[in-house]
Design an enzyme around this catalytic site. Structure first.
Site, mmCIF file in Angstrom:
data_model
loop_
_atom_site.group_PDB
_atom_site.id
_atom_site.type_symbol
_atom_site.label_atom_id
_atom_site.label_comp_id
_atom_site.label_asym_id
_atom_site.label_seq_id
_atom_site.Cartn_x
_atom_site.Cartn_y
_atom_site.Cartn_z
ATOM 1 N N HIS A 244 -1.232 1.057 -2.653
ATOM 2 C CA HIS A 244 0.142 0.670 -2.311
ATOM 3 C C HIS A 244 0.532 -0.531 -3.164
ATOM 4 C CE1 HIS A 244 -0.653 2.899 1.637
ATOM 5 N NE2 HIS A 244 0.122 3.646 0.862
ATOM 6 N N ALA A 245 1.614 -0.337 -3.925
ATOM 7 C CA ALA A 245 1.964 -1.278 -4.986
ATOM 8 C C ALA A 245 2.060 -2.726 -4.527
ATOM 9 C CB ALA A 245 3.282 -0.827 -5.608
ATOM 10 N N ARG A 246 2.660 -2.928 -3.356
ATOM 11 C CA ARG A 246 2.960 -4.301 -2.935
ATOM 12 C C ARG A 246 1.761 -5.036 -2.358
ATOM 13 N NH1 ARG A 246 6.889 -2.168 1.868
ATOM 14 N NH2 ARG A 246 5.322 -1.196 3.203
ATOM 15 N N GLU A 247 0.635 -4.364 -2.167
ATOM 16 C CA GLU A 247 -0.525 -4.981 -1.520
ATOM 17 C C GLU A 247 -1.381 -5.700 -2.570
ATOM 18 O OE1 GLU A 247 -2.126 -1.624 0.673
ATOM 19 O OE2 GLU A 247 -0.232 -1.361 1.746
ATOM 20 N N ARG A 299 6.281 0.248 -2.438
ATOM 21 C CA ARG A 299 4.999 0.748 -1.900
ATOM 22 C C ARG A 299 4.454 1.968 -2.652
ATOM 23 N NH1 ARG A 299 2.149 1.652 3.259
ATOM 24 N NH2 ARG A 299 1.791 3.866 3.597
ATOM 25 N N ASN A 316 -1.160 7.578 -0.481
ATOM 26 C CA ASN A 316 -2.088 7.693 0.649
ATOM 27 C C ASN A 316 -1.596 8.686 1.711
ATOM 28 O OD1 ASN A 316 -4.663 6.868 1.360
ATOM 29 N ND2 ASN A 316 -3.910 5.382 2.865
ATOM 30 N N HIS A 369 -6.816 -1.998 1.156
ATOM 31 C CA HIS A 369 -5.370 -2.097 1.394
ATOM 32 C C HIS A 369 -5.085 -3.459 2.030
ATOM 33 C CE1 HIS A 369 -3.986 2.256 1.057
ATOM 34 N NE2 HIS A 369 -5.298 2.392 0.951
ATOM 35 N N TYR A 421 -2.468 4.194 13.699
ATOM 36 C CA TYR A 421 -1.559 5.312 13.995
ATOM 37 C C TYR A 421 -2.097 6.521 13.245
ATOM 38 C CZ TYR A 421 -0.190 2.921 9.692
ATOM 39 O OH TYR A 421 -0.228 2.263 8.491
ATOM 40 N N GLU A 443 -8.323 -2.950 5.538
ATOM 41 C CA GLU A 443 -7.033 -3.654 5.505
ATOM 42 C C GLU A 443 -7.352 -5.144 5.467
ATOM 43 O OE1 GLU A 443 -4.052 -2.281 5.342
ATOM 44 O OE2 GLU A 443 -4.278 -0.249 6.140
HETATM 45 O O1 0X9 Z 1 -0.847 3.740 6.314
HETATM 46 C C1 0X9 Z 1 -1.681 3.605 5.413
HETATM 47 O O2 0X9 Z 1 -1.682 4.285 4.387
HETATM 48 C C2 0X9 Z 1 -2.758 2.517 5.558
HETATM 49 N N1 0X9 Z 1 -2.154 1.291 5.998
HETATM 50 S S1 0X9 Z 1 -1.146 0.457 5.008
HETATM 51 O O3 0X9 Z 1 -0.518 -0.576 5.810
HETATM 52 N N2 0X9 Z 1 -2.002 -0.283 3.902
HETATM 53 O O4 0X9 Z 1 -0.226 1.345 4.412
HETATM 54 C C3 0X9 Z 1 -3.800 2.978 6.550
HETATM 55 C C4 0X9 Z 1 -4.473 4.266 6.178
HETATM 56 C C5 0X9 Z 1 -5.564 4.683 7.133
HETATM 57 N N3 0X9 Z 1 -6.138 5.956 6.785
HETATM 58 C C6 0X9 Z 1 -5.571 7.134 7.137
HETATM 59 N N4 0X9 Z 1 -4.600 7.224 7.989
HETATM 60 N N5 0X9 Z 1 -6.096 8.231 6.620
HETATM 61 ZN ZN ZN Z 2 -1.844 0.225 1.938
#
Ligand code: 0X9
Ligand code: ZN
Length: 480
Positions: A244-247, A299, A316, A369, A421, A443
């Site tokens: 994710h670009a902003r991370e 992102r 992702n 991330h 989630y 994370e």
């Molecule tokens: O939502 C995501 O892609 C990840 N969090 S973020 O805030 N960096 O965007 C979590 C991904 C967890 N893994 C899966 N859901 N497969």
């Molecule tokens: Zn991320």
């Protein structure tokens, strides 16, 4: 004015002529050199033979066409950069409690009306960016519906302006002397990160090599660095960052890990030395560069939409394991757009191809991330756990304990779909589906004080903790 083709061709030919590959810089798709076979800089007389043997036959026309394409996309990039940056003056970061019924639905409505966007969240809260023009309106909605929230950042642009100050004179002088420009006192552009990787490959050719495993949509290199002493019994670990670009803390941390292992390899523990490390610090280079020159909070990747559609897919959400299920959107304008089909994006495809075709024996896959301080294991696609979830939980908790002992940060460990989630199409689920045992999404910090706009003073402490976690993982891998 029409572009002058012969100038471009001439430029391309000169570039090709000047950029002969480094000893251990591989062509896309070419396998890593046989363990222990890489020549040392002092073996100069033998280098030419090795190069002619290992370099695949060149196709000048294809090369020139490729160069022209690169030239055009770099012109397009320059035009893009000439515009002004997205301004976040007056935009705010709010932490909203979502425990009361109806709150999520309200936030969903505000998001669809484009008044807010989501930064992070779990079962109990959501961090939202409230656009400057929407602050009054959203405040009214929250009051009316009796929703509680805290304003965490009053003016996002102010934080962005302060986030990544220039290096002081001493640091700049050091940069000039070191042979690469990478530091962990600043967030660096892609060029510095790639320059650093090439520097390590040149400096430690016995243990470090760099391989371009593919290109991003805008034709930037996807560079994987391997650190290995070449023992045939080694297990392997794949680490990536910058999905994710902003991370920004993610590539910074991953390069810190690279630096520690490569620069101090001989003094490292056997646990570290007896593993082959494959590390891709920037999965999404187009998005990463875009956050530096245009929109700090972007992102996704940068694939253009068809017609008037929005730009970018969430890499992702694009992996081919339960693609298109929960927590992924079919709307190209969404920040969690899954892409048009599984592996529609060159960046996700390159990772999958690389891992699938590699001869390495991968025992772990770590994807860095931010933010929230979580250690997440599959499955992400739905609230189910893999058969060996207990092992993942035990090792995850050991990693979290090492992180806390090192720097004091508390990481929450758990199954990603339950803790955060459900979100399908993640790289972690795909890696687990390939049978890679210890698969985690990490994370990194913080927990929401600064969110993505984490000041540079946090880089070293965050990365040091992550490295402590890697050491524990390495020791656990040897117990397998
Ligand atoms: O939502 C995501 O892609 C990840 N969090 S973020 O805030 N960096 O965007 C979590 C991904 C967890 N893994 C899966 N859901 N497969
Ligand atoms: Zn991320």
């Amino acid at each position: 004015m029409k572009p002058c083709w012969w100038t471009v061709v001439l430029l391309a030919v000169t570039t090709v002529a000047l950029c002969s590959p480094l000893i251990n810089e591989l062509e896309p798709g070419q396998e890593w050199p046989k363990r222990g076979s890489v020549k040392q800089p002092q073996d100069e007389s033998e280098d030419e033979d090795t190069l002619t043997e290992e370099t695949p036959p060149s196709h000048p026309e294809a090369e020139i066409l490729g160069e022209i394409k690169e030239e055009i996309s770099s012109l397009a990039r320059a035009a893009e950069n000439a515009d002004t940056k997205v301004d976040y003056s007056g935009a705010q970061l709010w932490k909203v409690s979502t425990e009361k019924t109806g709150v999520r639905a309200t936030l969903g409505r505000l998001r669809r009306r484009n008044l807010i966007s989501t930064w992070a969240g779990n079962q109990t809260y959501m961090d939202i960016l409230v656009k400057q023009t929407a602050v009054q309106n959203v405040t009214r909605v929250m009051k009316r519906e009796n929703i509680t929230y805290d304003i965490i950042i009053e003016d996002l642009q102010k934080r962005i302006n302060e986030e990544n100050p220039p290096l002081d004179e001493n640091e700049v002088e050091l940069q000039d002397r070191r042979g690469h420009r990478m530091t962990w006192k600043q967030y660096h552009r892609l060029e510095d990160i790639h320059g650093f990787m090439d520097y390590l490959a040149k400096t430690y050719p016995k243990i470090v090599s760099v391989n371009t495993i593919g290109k991003s949509y805008e034709e930037r290199d996807l560079k994987v660095l391997r650190i290995s002493d070449g023992k045939p019994t080694n297990k392997a670990v794949f680490i990536d960052g910058g999905f994710h670009a902003r991370e920004w803390i993610s590539p910074a941390t991953v390069t810190y890990i690279i630096n520690q292992i490569a620069e101090n390899f001989d003094e490292e523990s056997d646990d570290i030395k007896n593993i082959d490390w494959y590390i891709l610090p920037v999965v999404n280079p187009d998005g990463y560069e875009y956050t530096h020159v245009k929109d700090r909070l972007w992102r996704k990747n940068r694939r253009p939409g068809i017609g008037r559609q929005c730009v970018g897919a969430d890499l992702n959400r694009n992996f081919g394991y339960r693609w298109g299920g929960k927590g992924a959107s079919s709307n190209p304008c969404s920040d969690i757009y899954r892409g048009s089909r599984p592996f529609s994006e060159p960046e996700s495809r390159a990772i999958a191809e690389f891992i699938k075709t590699s001869t390495a024996n991968f025992s772990a896959y770590l994807t860095f991330h931010s933010y929230g301080q979580y250690l997440l294991y599959p499955w992400g696609y739905d609230t189910v756990a893999p058969p060996d979830h207990k092992d993942l939980d035990i090792v995850g908790k050991k990693i979290a304990a090492a992180i806390e002992t090192t720097g004091g940060s508390k990481f929450t460990v758990g199954c990603s779909s339950k803790l955060l989630y459900p979100a399908s199409g993640g790289s972690d689920d795909w890696a687990k589906g390939q049978g890679i045992k210890y698969t985690y999404t990490i994370e990194l910090g913080d927990t929401g004080r600064y969110g993505f706009v984490l000041p540079t003073t946090f880089i070293e402490p965050v990365a040091r903790e992550a490295l402590a976690g890697i050491r524990v993982l390495a020791s656990e891998i040897h117990k397998l």
